[in-house]
Design a protein around this motif. Structure first.
Motif, mmCIF file in Angstrom:
data_model
loop_
_atom_site.group_PDB
_atom_site.id
_atom_site.type_symbol
_atom_site.label_atom_id
_atom_site.label_comp_id
_atom_site.label_asym_id
_atom_site.label_seq_id
_atom_site.Cartn_x
_atom_site.Cartn_y
_atom_site.Cartn_z
ATOM 1 N N LEU A 1 59.675 -11.114 59.653
ATOM 2 C CA LEU A 1 59.198 -10.914 58.279
ATOM 3 C C LEU A 1 58.030 -9.933 58.266
ATOM 4 C CD1 LEU A 1 59.308 -14.569 56.867
ATOM 5 C CD2 LEU A 1 61.077 -12.801 56.822
ATOM 6 N N ASP A 2 58.030 -9.047 57.284
ATOM 7 C CA ASP A 2 56.949 -8.078 57.087
ATOM 8 C C ASP A 2 56.024 -8.599 55.993
ATOM 9 O OD1 ASP A 2 58.230 -6.481 58.942
ATOM 10 O OD2 ASP A 2 59.398 -5.428 57.405
ATOM 11 N N GLY A 3 54.736 -8.597 56.258
ATOM 12 C CA GLY A 3 53.765 -9.019 55.252
ATOM 13 C C GLY A 3 53.553 -10.514 55.193
ATOM 14 N N PHE A 4 54.129 -11.256 56.063
ATOM 15 C CA PHE A 4 53.970 -12.711 55.988
ATOM 16 C C PHE A 4 52.578 -13.137 56.408
ATOM 17 C CE2 PHE A 4 54.069 -16.815 58.187
ATOM 18 C CZ PHE A 4 54.462 -17.629 57.141
ATOM 19 N N LYS A 5 52.015 -12.491 57.427
ATOM 20 C CA LYS A 5 50.695 -12.892 57.920
ATOM 21 C C LYS A 5 49.637 -12.779 56.832
ATOM 22 C CE LYS A 5 47.470 -12.134 61.745
ATOM 23 N NZ LYS A 5 46.293 -12.131 60.880
ATOM 24 N N SER A 6 49.698 -11.713 56.044
ATOM 25 C CA SER A 6 48.691 -11.553 54.990
ATOM 26 C C SER A 6 48.835 -12.653 53.932
ATOM 27 C CB SER A 6 48.831 -10.173 54.341
ATOM 28 O OG SER A 6 50.121 -10.035 53.748
ATOM 29 N N ILE A 7 50.065 -13.057 53.609
ATOM 30 C CA ILE A 7 50.270 -14.153 52.642
ATOM 31 C C ILE A 7 49.709 -15.454 53.201
ATOM 32 C CG2 ILE A 7 52.037 -15.564 51.506
ATOM 33 C CD1 ILE A 7 53.740 -13.058 51.292
ATOM 34 N N ASN A 8 49.978 -15.681 54.466
ATOM 35 C CA ASN A 8 49.509 -16.917 55.103
ATOM 36 C C ASN A 8 47.996 -16.960 55.151
ATOM 37 O OD1 ASN A 8 50.577 -19.327 56.203
ATOM 38 N ND2 ASN A 8 50.001 -18.662 58.266
ATOM 39 N N ASP A 9 47.380 -15.809 55.480
ATOM 40 C CA ASP A 9 45.906 -15.763 55.558
ATOM 41 C C ASP A 9 45.277 -15.841 54.175
ATOM 42 O OD1 ASP A 9 46.216 -15.523 58.268
ATOM 43 O OD2 ASP A 9 45.945 -13.338 58.311
ATOM 44 N N ARG A 10 45.885 -15.227 53.177
ATOM 45 C CA ARG A 10 45.275 -15.158 51.841
ATOM 46 C C ARG A 10 45.464 -16.438 51.038
ATOM 47 N NH1 ARG A 10 46.759 -10.633 47.177
ATOM 48 N NH2 ARG A 10 45.276 -11.419 45.577
ATOM 49 N N PHE A 11 46.664 -16.991 51.061
ATOM 50 C CA PHE A 11 46.960 -18.140 50.198
ATOM 51 C C PHE A 11 47.040 -19.475 50.943
ATOM 52 C CE2 PHE A 11 49.033 -14.454 48.126
ATOM 53 C CZ PHE A 11 48.247 -14.393 46.981
ATOM 54 N N GLY A 12 46.967 -19.448 52.266
ATOM 55 C CA GLY A 12 46.959 -20.697 53.022
ATOM 56 C C GLY A 12 48.321 -21.050 53.603
ATOM 57 N N ALA B 1 56.009 -22.632 52.347
ATOM 58 C CA ALA B 1 56.972 -22.526 51.250
ATOM 59 C C ALA B 1 57.772 -21.229 51.350
ATOM 60 C CB ALA B 1 56.255 -22.621 49.908
ATOM 61 N N VAL B 2 57.116 -20.134 51.765
ATOM 62 C CA VAL B 2 57.813 -18.862 51.929
ATOM 63 C C VAL B 2 58.856 -18.967 53.041
ATOM 64 C CG1 VAL B 2 57.518 -16.469 52.655
ATOM 65 C CG2 VAL B 2 55.926 -17.468 51.008
ATOM 66 N N LEU B 3 58.484 -19.584 54.167
ATOM 67 C CA LEU B 3 59.424 -19.730 55.276
ATOM 68 C C LEU B 3 60.638 -20.572 54.862
ATOM 69 C CD1 LEU B 3 56.962 -20.323 58.259
ATOM 70 C CD2 LEU B 3 58.262 -18.246 57.744
ATOM 71 N N ILE B 4 60.414 -21.630 54.108
ATOM 72 C CA ILE B 4 61.522 -22.481 53.665
ATOM 73 C C ILE B 4 62.473 -21.700 52.761
ATOM 74 C CG2 ILE B 4 62.086 -24.511 52.277
ATOM 75 C CD1 ILE B 4 59.485 -25.785 53.301
ATOM 76 N N GLU B 5 61.908 -20.910 51.860
ATOM 77 C CA GLU B 5 62.752 -20.135 50.948
ATOM 78 C C GLU B 5 63.502 -19.033 51.688
ATOM 79 O OE1 GLU B 5 64.671 -18.706 47.572
ATOM 80 O OE2 GLU B 5 63.755 -20.644 48.086
ATOM 81 N N VAL B 6 62.836 -18.364 52.637
ATOM 82 C CA VAL B 6 63.523 -17.342 53.435
ATOM 83 C C VAL B 6 64.677 -17.968 54.204
ATOM 84 C CG1 VAL B 6 63.270 -15.780 55.393
ATOM 85 C CG2 VAL B 6 61.538 -15.785 53.591
ATOM 86 N N ALA B 7 64.463 -19.156 54.782
ATOM 87 C CA ALA B 7 65.530 -19.849 55.504
ATOM 88 C C ALA B 7 66.703 -20.145 54.579
ATOM 89 C CB ALA B 7 64.989 -21.139 56.124
ATOM 90 N N ARG B 8 66.400 -20.548 53.343
ATOM 91 C CA ARG B 8 67.468 -20.836 52.393
ATOM 92 C C ARG B 8 68.250 -19.582 52.044
ATOM 93 N NH1 ARG B 8 68.929 -20.380 47.439
ATOM 94 N NH2 ARG B 8 67.101 -19.111 46.931
ATOM 95 N N ARG B 9 67.546 -18.466 51.826
ATOM 96 C CA ARG B 9 68.215 -17.221 51.458
ATOM 97 C C ARG B 9 69.050 -16.680 52.621
ATOM 98 N NH1 ARG B 9 63.583 -13.890 47.928
ATOM 99 N NH2 ARG B 9 63.283 -15.540 46.336
ATOM 100 N N LEU B 10 68.555 -16.813 53.852
ATOM 101 C CA LEU B 10 69.336 -16.365 55.002
ATOM 102 C C LEU B 10 70.606 -17.218 55.155
ATOM 103 C CD1 LEU B 10 66.541 -15.729 57.670
ATOM 104 C CD2 LEU B 10 67.962 -14.004 56.548
ATOM 105 N N THR B 11 70.467 -18.524 54.999
ATOM 106 C CA THR B 11 71.625 -19.412 55.135
ATOM 107 C C THR B 11 72.658 -19.128 54.060
ATOM 108 O OG1 THR B 11 70.183 -21.118 56.091
ATOM 109 C CG2 THR B 11 72.336 -21.823 55.289
ATOM 110 N N SER B 12 72.190 -18.828 52.852
ATOM 111 C CA SER B 12 73.118 -18.539 51.757
ATOM 112 C C SER B 12 73.838 -17.212 51.955
ATOM 113 C CB SER B 12 72.366 -18.514 50.420
ATOM 114 O OG SER B 12 71.745 -19.763 50.174
ATOM 115 N N GLY B 13 73.261 -16.318 52.761
ATOM 116 C CA GLY B 13 73.844 -14.994 52.910
ATOM 117 C C GLY B 13 74.806 -14.853 54.075
ATOM 118 N N VAL B 14 75.065 -15.916 54.827
ATOM 119 C CA VAL B 14 75.977 -15.810 55.978
ATOM 120 C C VAL B 14 77.197 -16.703 55.749
ATOM 121 C CG1 VAL B 14 74.094 -15.294 57.557
ATOM 122 C CG2 VAL B 14 74.809 -17.674 57.238
ATOM 123 N N ARG B 15 78.178 -16.571 56.638
ATOM 124 C CA ARG B 15 79.392 -17.382 56.548
ATOM 125 C C ARG B 15 79.136 -18.794 57.086
ATOM 126 N NH1 ARG B 15 82.781 -13.344 60.178
ATOM 127 N NH2 ARG B 15 80.887 -13.811 61.369
#
Length: 558
Positions: free
Chosen positions: A436-447, A453-467
């Protein structure tokens, strides 16, 4: 009696003999029969003292009954004489048919042996056939007439009332009485054995009924499932009886259960496990179908029981509900192999799945050489099929010197598509490494909560995009890996673009929208490589792609 007329003596003796023999057959027990034998000598044969010596199982003879003298009974009853001493006595003296008479002139040598006896001293006989107190007369009792068969015992008699030795008719009467007594004693023993057998049988039947009742109660009221099934024959495995606990577990009535066998109820994937354990002592953990169509995990434990010693055999099965334990085990296994935050397979599970598809032998190194080298001769003059150049078909191949290749192991070798811009149409197992690009800044800025929550959503989007058959795993931190089999070079590139585009849209967390990008590196799994080498290859390609995109972005900004 012999002093009277001979016909009268015989008739009177015969009547008395008939009477005492009849009494022998009315006795109920063996002890009563023995005492009746002793009493019959006194009442029917004209003697004042008699004793019945019975052969014991060890061969010695015990005084079982005494009649005619209370003192003699007190002294002799229950005492034992050895078999050797009795055989010595029966071999001495005079033989009167089956009877044995030992006169006082010879019997003195027996005074100190171990045979119980009751004799008193007396004057010498006044005439030849007068009875002397030390005379001995024995009537052996055999199982067959004329001294044949097995010795059952010996009747000892003393002191005839007329004071004389018995004459021929008296001897015959005593001998006949001994034989009838042997029959009566044998019958009494038979009745006693039958009574003991009947008592034993009744006790065994009572014990069997108690055992059956105990089994029925244990079977019916057992807290876990129990079943009895046929064993062998055309109906092997058919359920004959089930208890309430099993019916409740499977949600089926007892009457309906009798139409099934466990093979009808087992999960299709567990049928092999059931067949391997349908024997005595067999254990298995498998799934059985409920009436509502769901399956429940159970533990089966089998034992073989028989109705009788030679009767039919049945299979007794104990069925224990292990649904909760299995669910707990599955949860533990899932936790060990999956990421606790996203629920995706973790690094260890990713490596296990990838390693299962790889082998240490590079594809083509042996199979291609085998195909080109194993060209046999078609010359009809060469029945063995040797090559014209004189070489064996497998010479020159690593691992094939002088012999055929190893057996086919059913392993499908992975081959990476040709590396280059052109797609040659070959398919392989693509390994997409995502960072992921830009994740570290989100983690540092917002906690960390926002970062999670971002990692969980990315995991959901990746799972939805594959067979369905593809794998999406979290390698750690903000790194993800996708395994997609059966893709060509262009397919893998298209998949990376789709997944990147799925990640880019804003992610709303706690009322704010955040964005992350993604860099993908595409590697290919190939036999001959380890899982680490495959992941490292994809990781390197991801960093190459990340740097190239970073340079492109800087040029666009400048």
């Amino acid at each position: 009696m012999e002093t009277e007329s001979e016909p009268y003596v015989r008739l009177a003796t015969l009547r008395q003999l008939h009477q005492v023999v009849a009494e022998l057959n009315t006795a109920r027990s063996l002890a009563d029969t023995l005492q009746t034998v002793a009493d019959g000598v006194i009442t029917g044969l004209g003697y004042e003292l008699s004793a019945v010596n019975l052969v014991r199982p060890d061969g010695d003879l015990v005084v079982a009954a005494v009649a005619g003298s209370a003192g003699a009974e007190a002294l002799m009853a229950g005492r034992v004489g050895s078999r050797a001493s009795w055989e010595r006595r029966l071999s001495m003296g005079e033989r009167w048919g089956d009877l044995c008479f030992i006169p006082h002139t010879e019997g003195w040598v027996l005074d100190d042996d171990d045979v119980p006896q009751w004799h008193t001293a007396g004057p010498a006989p006044r005439f030849p056939d007068e009875w002397h107190p030390m005379d001995r007369l024995f009537a052996p009792m055999y199982t067959a007439a004329n001294g044949g068969g097995e010795l059952l015992g010996v009747i000892s008699v003393d002191r005839p009332r007329n004071g004389r030795h018995p004459g021929p008719w008296g001897q015959e009467a005593l001998q006949m009485y001994a034989f009838q007594s042997a029959i009566a004693i044998s019958n009494a023993r038979l009745r006693a054995n039958m009574q003991r057998a009947l008592v034993r049988l009744e006790r065994e039947q009572q014990a069997l009924r108690a055992s059956e009742e105990s089994f029925r109660q244990a079977f019916e009221y057992a807290p876990s499932g129990m079943a009895v099934a046929e064993m062998g024959g055309d109906q092997h495995g058919r359920l004959l009886r089930t208890n309430d606990a099993l019916c409740r577990l499977l949600g089926r009535p007892a009457s309906g259960m009798r139409r099934y066998s466990f093979s009808d109820l087992v999960h299709p994937e567990d049928i092999g496990t059931l067949l391997r354990t349908s024997a005595e002592g067999g254990r298995a953990e498998l799934r059985l179908a409920r009436r509502d169509g769901t399956y429940v995990w159970v533990s089966l434990r089998n034992s073989v029981v028989a109705d009788t010693a030679d009767g039919p055999r049945f299979l007794l099965t104990h069925v224990e509900d292990i649904e909760e334990r299995k669910r707990h085990e599955l949860q533990l296994a899932h936790r060990a192999s999956h990421d606790s935050l996203t629920g995706l397979p973790n690094s260890a599970e990713l490596r296990a799945r990838l390693g299962a598809r790889l082998c240490s032998r590079p594809p083509g190194s042996m199979a291609d050489a085998y195909a080109s080298s194993a060209t046999l001769s078609t010359d009809p003059r060469d029945p063995h099929g040797f090559r014209p150049d004189g070489k064996e078909p497998f010479d020159g191949l690593d691992g094939f010197e002088g012999g055929p290749p190893p057996p086919f192991d059913h392993h499908v070798h992975l081959v990476a598509p040709a590396d280059g811009p052109a797609d040659d149409g070959s398919k392989g197992l693509a390994v997409l490494f995502c960072d992921l690009d830009g994740f570290k800044s989100i983690n540092d800025r917002f906690g960390h909560n926002t970062g999670d929550a971002v990692l969980i959503e990315v995991a959901r989007r990746l799972t939805s995009g594959v067979r369905d058959g593809d794998t999406v795993a979290r390698l750690g931190g903000d790194e993800f890996v996708v395994l997609a089999d059966g893709l060509g070079t262009a397919d893998a590139q298209d998949l990376a673009v789709r997944l990147r585009n799925a990640i880019i849209p804003p992610i709303r967390v706690e009322g704010r929208a955040v964005r992350v990008g993604a860099s993908f590196g595409i590697g290919w799994a190939s036999c001959g490589m380890s899982a680490e080498e495959v992941l490292e290859s994809a990781d390197q390609r991801m960093y190459v792609e990340k740097r190239s995109r970073s340079k492109a972005n800087r040029r666009a900004a400048g």
